[in-house]
Design an enzyme around this catalytic site. Structure first.
Site, mmCIF file in Angstrom:
data_model
loop_
_atom_site.group_PDB
_atom_site.id
_atom_site.type_symbol
_atom_site.label_atom_id
_atom_site.label_comp_id
_atom_site.label_asym_id
_atom_site.label_seq_id
_atom_site.Cartn_x
_atom_site.Cartn_y
_atom_site.Cartn_z
ATOM 1 N N ASP A 112 49.228 52.628 45.429
ATOM 2 C CA ASP A 112 47.776 51.778 45.061
ATOM 3 C C ASP A 112 46.666 52.681 46.101
ATOM 4 O O ASP A 112 47.085 52.783 47.295
ATOM 5 C CB ASP A 112 47.656 50.883 45.114
ATOM 6 C CG ASP A 112 47.123 49.772 43.990
ATOM 7 O OD1 ASP A 112 45.994 49.441 43.723
ATOM 8 O OD2 ASP A 112 47.538 49.155 43.340
ATOM 9 N N ASP A 219 41.885 51.309 43.205
ATOM 10 C CA ASP A 219 41.655 50.215 42.729
ATOM 11 C C ASP A 219 39.953 49.905 43.714
ATOM 12 O O ASP A 219 39.191 50.266 43.535
ATOM 13 C CB ASP A 219 42.031 49.004 44.247
ATOM 14 C CG ASP A 219 41.670 47.808 44.765
ATOM 15 O OD1 ASP A 219 42.119 47.061 43.581
ATOM 16 O OD2 ASP A 219 41.081 46.805 45.448
ATOM 17 N N GLU A 278 40.607 51.191 38.904
ATOM 18 C CA GLU A 278 40.389 50.112 38.166
ATOM 19 C C GLU A 278 38.679 49.874 37.905
ATOM 20 O O GLU A 278 38.197 49.824 39.358
ATOM 21 C CB GLU A 278 40.642 49.280 39.469
ATOM 22 C CG GLU A 278 40.725 47.963 38.388
ATOM 23 C CD GLU A 278 40.941 46.802 39.200
ATOM 24 O OE1 GLU A 278 40.459 45.561 39.414
ATOM 25 O OE2 GLU A 278 40.462 47.136 41.075
ATOM 26 N N HIS A 354 48.895 42.943 37.683
ATOM 27 C CA HIS A 354 49.213 41.575 38.800
ATOM 28 C C HIS A 354 48.343 40.790 39.169
ATOM 29 O O HIS A 354 48.438 39.562 39.953
ATOM 30 C CB HIS A 354 49.629 42.521 40.178
ATOM 31 C CG HIS A 354 48.514 43.260 40.050
ATOM 32 N ND1 HIS A 354 47.642 44.479 40.099
ATOM 33 C CD2 HIS A 354 47.520 43.375 41.238
ATOM 34 C CE1 HIS A 354 47.015 44.673 40.476
ATOM 35 N NE2 HIS A 354 46.431 44.649 41.622
ATOM 36 N N ASP A 355 46.945 41.006 37.624
ATOM 37 C CA ASP A 355 45.563 39.783 37.906
ATOM 38 C C ASP A 355 45.713 39.262 36.168
ATOM 39 O O ASP A 355 44.842 38.726 36.828
ATOM 40 C CB ASP A 355 44.445 40.766 38.400
ATOM 41 C CG ASP A 355 44.402 41.581 40.199
ATOM 42 O OD1 ASP A 355 44.797 40.959 40.398
ATOM 43 O OD2 ASP A 355 44.145 42.636 40.117
#
Length: 585
Positions: A112, A219, A278, A354-355
């Site tokens: 990430d 990210d 993202e 994960h969100d």
């Protein structure tokens, strides 16, 4: 045929076939994956121990969520040192061993890249806040206060952040506010400062590419360029001083300049490095192609977050659940499956990360009667998607949301808790006595915590995740849903995923590269779509209900064979509850 789609008379293949286009990527959330030393936290040696499992599943790329040194206010998305690993996770040398373990099996590793903000404990920010004339002062956004007519101090603008509350925090030492789109402990970096950008490239990008990693999930990739005059935004929530202000920081004026520079100076020298951005709040496909077109030289592909946002409200009401129709899911999938056709861009396929809450609980049915069959139905949908496929840990065994009876005390996520506490405050003050219940009901479906429960490896205590006390409680149903049990069952969700991932590679022209067409857009119960490439076709039939449904497209199967389905015995004219089928021509 989908009424909002044009008939594709001539199928145009998508761009060059980079290695990452046909890859299946598996996201590891390190805190919850596997604990090798019994301290209750997952760690890098634990990931290394499970690389053979991932290889046996059919995974090509491991994506490791943030493992950098961090105070962990936001589970590692608050980085205090890009060049070190959180001690609870291990060491830089452990990451090097993980790279080697993946590469030895022909797999790749991506990390990430979290560079919109740092932790407030990063040395850069410590210097920046030390004085107004520090050389790193302009590495972050600092602004003086303003005052209302009564002389009360106010933030520089009326922006609401992602974790509830203002985007501005007062710093008593230097008597100014600093900007943070997320928590106050996550100050935003000032990408307009060239020295900041060069330091980011050197510390966060070059350092790990030199170690041999194969790319990054990037990210918050479209938030680096802000409208730095920070004007107030219009009031849409009269109950609050702070207002949603996403246009002030998404897709800003210099964003493409920044990403091209990062590609040219930090990434391209290392070869075909994959970057998965993202990309939030970018609904126009033409605008997205500006990021992912090969000729743009910015990003390999992006995550379009619409599928994760199904059922969510706007920013201020994010965790108030909104019931949705299947046509919503179809429109989201169609939009981001079809937009790259005939272009030099590429897309992604995913329904968990994960969100978000677990896909079986959100899009299928997590009751004992239907959780396995609906997990397999969703797996059929996902393996037939154009683009690079992403799985999230536990998705391959059909993990589900935390039990609805769990109290708020079991939730850990800073974002969800921020919304809950805000609602609690409004209830105590009498402003809104219903909001707290609405938020809690929404969290039971949508909370980020659901995806962060410990990975369920076996039926030993804590699901075999740890021999110690886990940082987060294991799901109550882990004795029934776990890897060990499913590895020995030929009809398990895990076995089905293995079968499907093999088929995805076998029929890559259709499933990975095929053109996408919705066939039953208005049907509220089924989702049927066609994948095609030249003379080849695949017909995918999915029943999204717990009731049997008529197979209205039976005539479309003429000349096709049934490749796979999620029921051992199927009735041609009728789709059983959550039945999924793939027909091939």
């Amino acid at each position: 045929m989908s009424p909002h789609a044009e008939i594709i008379s001539k199928v145009v293949p998508t761009g060059a076939n980079n290695w990452w286009k046909e890859a299946t990527v598996y996201q590891v959330y390190p805190a919850s994956f596997y604990d090798s030393n019994g301290d209750g936290w997952g760690d890098i040696p634990g990931v290394i121990a499970k690389v053979p499992y991932l290889h046996s599943l059919g995974i090509d790329v491991v994506w490791l969520s943030p493992m950098y040194d961090s105070p962990m206010h936001d589970m590692g998305y608050d980085v205090s040192d890009y060049e070190n690993v959180l001690p609870a996770y291990g060491t830089v040398q452990d990451v090097e061993k993980l790279i080697q373990a993946c590469h030895e099996r022909g797999m790749k590793l991506i990390l990430d890249l979290v560079v919109n903000h740092t932790s407030d404990q990063h040395e850069w920010f410590k210097e920046s806040r030390s004085s107004k004339d520090n050389p790193k002062r302009d590495w972050y956004f600092w602004r003086p206060p303003r005052y209302d007519e009564q002389g009360n101090r106010l933030p520089p603008s009326n922006y609401r952040g992602y974790f509830a509350g203002s985007t501005w925090t007062w710093d008593e030492h230097t008597q100014e506010y600093y900007l943070h789109l997320y928590a106050p402990s996550q100050p935003d970096l000032n990408w307009d400062n060239e020295s900041t950008r060069q330091a980011i490239y050197e510390s966060a990008v070059h350092f790990w590419l030199e170690k041999g990693i194969d790319g990054f999930r990037v990210d918050t990739v479209n938030k680096y360029s802000k409208h730095t005059s920070f004007p107030d935004v219009s009031i849409v929530d009269p109950k609050s001083y702070i207002q949603p202000a996403i246009p002030m920081w998404c897709n800003g004026p210099r964003i493409h300049e920044f990403l091209r520079e990062m590609y040219d100076t930090a990434l391209a020298p290392y070869g075909d490095v994959v970057t998965v951005g993202e990309l939030a709040n970018t609904p126009d496909p033409k605008q997205v192609l500006e990021y992912v077109g090969a000729s743009a030289k910015e990003l390999s592909m992006v995550f379009h977050l619409d599928i994760g946002h199904i059922g969510m409200g706007a920013l201020e009401d994010k965790y108030i659940f909104h019931p949705w129709e299947l046509t919503k899911l179809k429109d989201v999938v169609y939009k981001w499956q079809s937009f790259v056709e005939g272009s030099d861009g590429w897309t992604t396929a995913f329904c968990e990360n994960h969100d978000n809450g677990r896909s079986v609980s959100r899009f299928g049915n997590d009751s004992p009667a239907f959780r396995e069959i609906s997990a397999k139905m969703l797996a059929i949908m996902m393996v037939c998607m154009t683009g690079t496929l992403f799985l999230y840990q536990g998705q391959e065994i059909g993990m589900i949301n935390a039990p609805p009876e769990w109290p708020i005390d079991e939730y850990r996520d800073i974002e969800g808790l921020g919304y809950y506490r805000e609602a609690e405050s409004l209830e105590k003050s009498g402003i809104d006595t219903l909001r707290k219940k609405k938020i809690m009901d929404g969290l039971r479906i949508l909370a980020r915590d659901h995806s962060r429960l410990p990975m369920q490896w076996d039926d030993s205590p804590h699901a075999g995740f740890t021999t110690g006390k886990p940082w987060m409680r294991a799901h109550d149903l882990y004795p029934e849903i776990n890897v060990k049990q499913q590895e020995s069952e030929g009809g398990s969700v895990l076995s089905f995923w293995k079968q499907l991932l093999t088929l995805r590679k076998t029929y890559r022209d259709l499933f990975i590269h095929g053109a996408f067409e919705v066939l039953d857009r208005e049907n509220p119960a089924t989702f049927c779509f066609l994948k095609s490439r030249e003379e080849k076709e695949a017909l995918i039939i999915l029943n999204f209900t717990a009731q049997s449904q008529p197979f209205k497209l039976a005539e479309r199967t003429s000349g096709m064979k049934l490749l796979v389905g999620n029921y051992e015995v199927s009735v041609f004219e009728t789709l059983k509850p959550f039945e999924g089928r793939i027909y091939i021509k």
